[in-house]
Write an enzyme that holds these catalytic residues in place. Structure first.
Site, PDB file in Angstrom:
ATOM      1  N   THR A   1      20.454  18.528  95.684  1.00  0.00           N
ATOM      2  CA  THR A   1      21.755  19.199  95.671  1.00  0.00           C
ATOM      3  C   THR A   1      21.788  20.392  94.713  1.00  0.00           C
ATOM      4  O   THR A   1      21.204  20.355  93.627  1.00  0.00           O
ATOM      5  CB  THR A   1      22.853  18.204  95.271  1.00  0.00           C
TER       6      THR A   1
ATOM      7  N   ASN B   1      25.963  25.442  95.197  1.00  0.00           N
ATOM      8  CA  ASN B   1      26.605  25.993  96.398  1.00  0.00           C
ATOM      9  C   ASN B   1      26.022  25.465  97.697  1.00  0.00           C
ATOM     10  O   ASN B   1      26.364  25.938  98.769  1.00  0.00           O
ATOM     11  CB  ASN B   1      26.500  27.525  96.380  1.00  0.00           C
TER      12      ASN B   1
ATOM     13  N   GLY C   1      25.598  21.754  98.894  1.00  0.00           N
ATOM     14  CA  GLY C   1      25.613  20.298  98.848  1.00  0.00           C
ATOM     15  C   GLY C   1      25.059  19.749 100.143  1.00  0.00           C
ATOM     16  O   GLY C   1      23.868  19.507 100.292  1.00  0.00           O
TER      17      GLY C   1
ATOM     18  N   ILE D   1      22.472  15.725  89.325  1.00  0.00           N
ATOM     19  CA  ILE D   1      21.215  14.990  89.344  1.00  0.00           C
ATOM     20  C   ILE D   1      21.273  13.800  88.390  1.00  0.00           C
ATOM     21  O   ILE D   1      21.465  13.965  87.184  1.00  0.00           O
ATOM     22  CB  ILE D   1      20.034  15.907  88.957  1.00  0.00           C
ATOM     23  N   THR D   2      21.102  12.613  88.926  1.00  0.00           N
ATOM     24  CA  THR D   2      21.007  11.423  88.093  1.00  0.00           C
ATOM     25  C   THR D   2      19.738  11.514  87.258  1.00  0.00           C
ATOM     26  O   THR D   2      18.650  11.705  87.797  1.00  0.00           O
ATOM     27  CB  THR D   2      20.989  10.155  88.963  1.00  0.00           C
TER      28      THR D   2
ATOM     29  N   ARG E   1      46.824 -16.377  86.501  1.00  0.00           N
ATOM     30  CA  ARG E   1      48.123 -15.725  86.267  1.00  0.00           C
ATOM     31  C   ARG E   1      49.242 -16.519  86.944  1.00  0.00           C
ATOM     32  O   ARG E   1      49.191 -16.756  88.168  1.00  0.00           O
ATOM     33  CB  ARG E   1      48.081 -14.303  86.822  1.00  0.00           C
TER      34      ARG E   1
ATOM     35  N   ILE F   1      46.416  -6.506  92.342  1.00  0.00           N
ATOM     36  CA  ILE F   1      46.599  -7.929  92.046  1.00  0.00           C
ATOM     37  C   ILE F   1      46.783  -8.144  90.542  1.00  0.00           C
ATOM     38  O   ILE F   1      47.590  -8.975  90.116  1.00  0.00           O
ATOM     39  CB  ILE F   1      45.401  -8.738  92.584  1.00  0.00           C
TER      40      ILE F   1
ATOM     41  N   GLY G   1      50.161  -4.486  86.153  1.00  0.00           N
ATOM     42  CA  GLY G   1      50.087  -3.584  85.011  1.00  0.00           C
ATOM     43  C   GLY G   1      48.810  -3.771  84.202  1.00  0.00           C
ATOM     44  O   GLY G   1      48.251  -2.798  83.668  1.00  0.00           O
TER      45      GLY G   1
ATOM     46  N   GLU H   1      24.991  10.810  97.793  1.00  0.00           N
ATOM     47  CA  GLU H   1      24.007  10.681  98.884  1.00  0.00           C
ATOM     48  C   GLU H   1      24.661  10.843 100.261  1.00  0.00           C
ATOM     49  O   GLU H   1      24.310  10.149 101.214  1.00  0.00           O
ATOM     50  CB  GLU H   1      23.244   9.358  98.778  1.00  0.00           C
TER      51      GLU H   1
END
Length: 404
Positions: free
Chosen positions: A150, A153, A155, A181-182, A292, A361, A364, A387
Site C-alpha cells: 500500500t 495514493n 491503496g 505497514i505493520t 449484571r 449489553i 454505560g 488487506e
C-alpha cells in the site's frame, strides 16, 4: 514447542459441510489440535492479557512478546521444520490467531502480518537460498517481518503504484513510500512490491526483500490509530535504496500476481483475527449478562439481551465455517479467491456487529475503558479495512461469481 505438534485441523466440534466444489469437507478435531490452541491461549492469558490496556493507552509495541512467541513456534507456524518453523498447516495457524485475538486484537494482527504476509511471501516465492537465509530468522522471531504494498495514493489501485525499482547493473534502486505497514518501523526485514514497468500495464511490479539497515531504507510516520494501537503501523521510505538482484523474489514483473496470492491467504488471516475479536467480545458479554442484575434477576433472562446473544453466537459460527472452508481449499492447493474473500468480508463485519452489541449489553459500563468490550469495538473496525476493504471483498466475490 509447536514444532513437535503435527495437527490436521482445528474446531471445537467435528462438522461436515458441502463446499461449492461439491466436495465433502470433513472438519475433524484431535487432542494435538486442542493442545496447539491451548498453548496459544495460555500464552495470551499469561503474557498478554495483564498488559493489554497499558499497551493500548501508550501505543507501545511490545516486541519482547513476539520474541517469546518465537520460542514457542508461533512466529513460524507454517514454516517447515527444516527452516526452524513449526511445520503446521493454515488450519492450525487460524486457531492460533483466534486464540491470541480473543485476548488482544493488536497482538493477533501483528502475529498474522508476520506469518502470512512477510514470512509467507518468502516461503511461497523465495528460492532455496532466500528461504535458507531469511526463514530461520523469521520463524524464531530473531527478525520481525513487514510487507509493503500500500502507498499513500494507491491503496486498492495498486497497479498505479509510485514506488519504483530501477535496474542498475546487478542491483536495483528503490524510490518511494509505503504506508499503513505493520512493523514499518520495527521490522528487521520487509518484502516490498515496487513498480518495475510502466503504470497501469500488465506485469509491471516485482517483489524484493529489503533488510533494515540498508542505506536509503528508513521509517516514516507512525500512525495514531483508533484501535489495534499496540500493533505498530508506520511508513517505509526508500530513497535511492540499493539492493542486490539476489533479493528479488521470483521473476521480474510477477510482484502483483504474487501479492494477490499472498492476499488470498492473508484474508483468511483477517477472518481468523475477526473471529478471535468477535469471540472475545461475545464471551465478555455472556459473562456480564449473567452477573449484571436488574429487577432482581440477571439481565440474561430478558429476551432483549438473550436474543442479542443468540444472534451473536449464530453469526460467529457461520463466520467460522466460511473461514474453515477457505482454509480447507487452501490446504488442498485449490483456488480459494472467492472463499477467502467471503470469509474475510463476513467475519470482519460480524466482528464489528458482535463487538457493537457487546458494548450495548454492557450499557454505560461498555463505554468505559474499565471493561474490555470497548477495545474489542475499536479493534474490530480495522478488520473491515485491512488487506482489502469490505467493498473490495464484494468486488472480488462478484467477479468470481460472474466468471462462473
Amino acid at each position: 514447542m509447536l514444532v513437535q505438534l503435527k495437527i490436521s485441523f482445528i474446531l471445537h466440534l467435528p462438522l461436515t459441510i458441502l463446499a461449492n466444489t461439491n466436495a465433502i469437507m470433513n472438519f475433524q478435531t484431535s487432542e494435538l489440535t486442542q493442545q496447539v490452541a491451548q498453548t496459544a491461549g495460555d500464552f495470551a492469558r499469561q503474557h498478554i492479557k495483564p498488559y493489554v490496556m497499558d499497551w493500548d493507552e501508550s501505543q507501545e509495541f511490545p516486541l519482547h512478546v513476539f520474541k517469546e512467541m518465537g520460542k514457542l513456534g508461533l512466529m513460524g507456524v507454517m514454516v517447515p521444520e527444516e527452516y526452524g518453523g513449526a511445520g503446521l498447516s493454515y488450519l492450525e495457524y487460524v486457531a492460533i490467531i483466534q486464540e491470541i485475538a480473543r485476548v488482544c486484537g493488536s497482538i493477533g494482527l501483528s502475529l498474522a502480518a508476520h506469518n502470512s504476509l512477510c514470512t509467507g511471501h518468502i516461503m511461497t516465492f523465495g528460492n532455496a537460498e532466500q528461504k535458507k537465509k531469511y526463514l530461520p530468522k523469521l520463524a524464531t522471531a530473531e527478525w520481525l517481518g513487514a510487507w509493503g504494498l500500500t502507498e499513500p495514493n494507491t491503496g486498492s489501485d495498486a497497479g498505479n503504484m509510485k514506488t519504483t525499482a530501477v535496474k542498475d547493473g546487478d542491483h536495483w534502486v528503490l524510490n518511494g513510500t509505503k504506508c499503513w505497514i505493520t512493523h514499518g518501523k520495527s521490522g528487521d526485514v520487509a518484502v516490498v512490491i515496487a513498480r518495475t514497468g510502466e503504470p497501469r500495464t500488465s506485469d509491471n511490479a516485482s517483489a524484493f526483500v529489503v533488510e533494515r539497515g540498508t542505506p536509503g531504507f528508513t521509517a516514516g510516520k507512525k500512525e495514531n490509530k483508533l484501535g489495534m494501537r499496540a500493533s505498530e503501523t508506520a511508513e517505509m521510505i526508500f530513497d535511492n535504496c540499493r539492493i542486490p538482484d539476489a533479493n528479488r523474489l521470483g521473476n521480474i514483473g510477477e510482484g502483483f500476481k504474487q501479492s494477490l496470492k499472498i492476499l488470498d491467504g492473508g484474508r483468511i488471516s483477517i477472518a481468523a483475527l475477526s473471529l478471535g475479536i468477535a469471540r472475545g467480545a461475545y464471551e465478555a458479554a455472556v459473562q456480564y449478562s449473567k452477573e449484571r442484575h436488574q429487577f432482581d434477576q440477571p439481565i440474561a433472562n430478558f429476551q432483549g439481551i438473550s436474543f442479542k446473544l443468540a444472534d451473536m453466537a449464530t453469526e460467529i459460527a457461520a463466520a467460522e465455517l466460511l473461514t474453515l472452508q477457505a482454509c480447507e481449499l487452501k490446504m488442498r492447493g485449490e483456488k480459494m479467491t472467492k472463499e477467502a474473500a467471503m470469509a474475510k468480508y463476513y467475519a470482519s463485519e460480524v466482528a464489528v456487529k458482535v463487538s457493537t452489541e457487546a458494548v450495548q449489553i454492557f450499557g454505560g459500563y461498555g463505554y468505559t475503558k474499565d471493561f474490555p468490550v470497548e477495545k474489542y469495538y475499536r479493534d474490530s473496525k480495522l478488520c473491515t479495512i485491512g488487506e482489502g476493504t469490505s467493498e473490495i471483498q464484494k468486488m472480488v466475490i462478484a467477479r468470481e461469481v460472474l466468471r462462473a
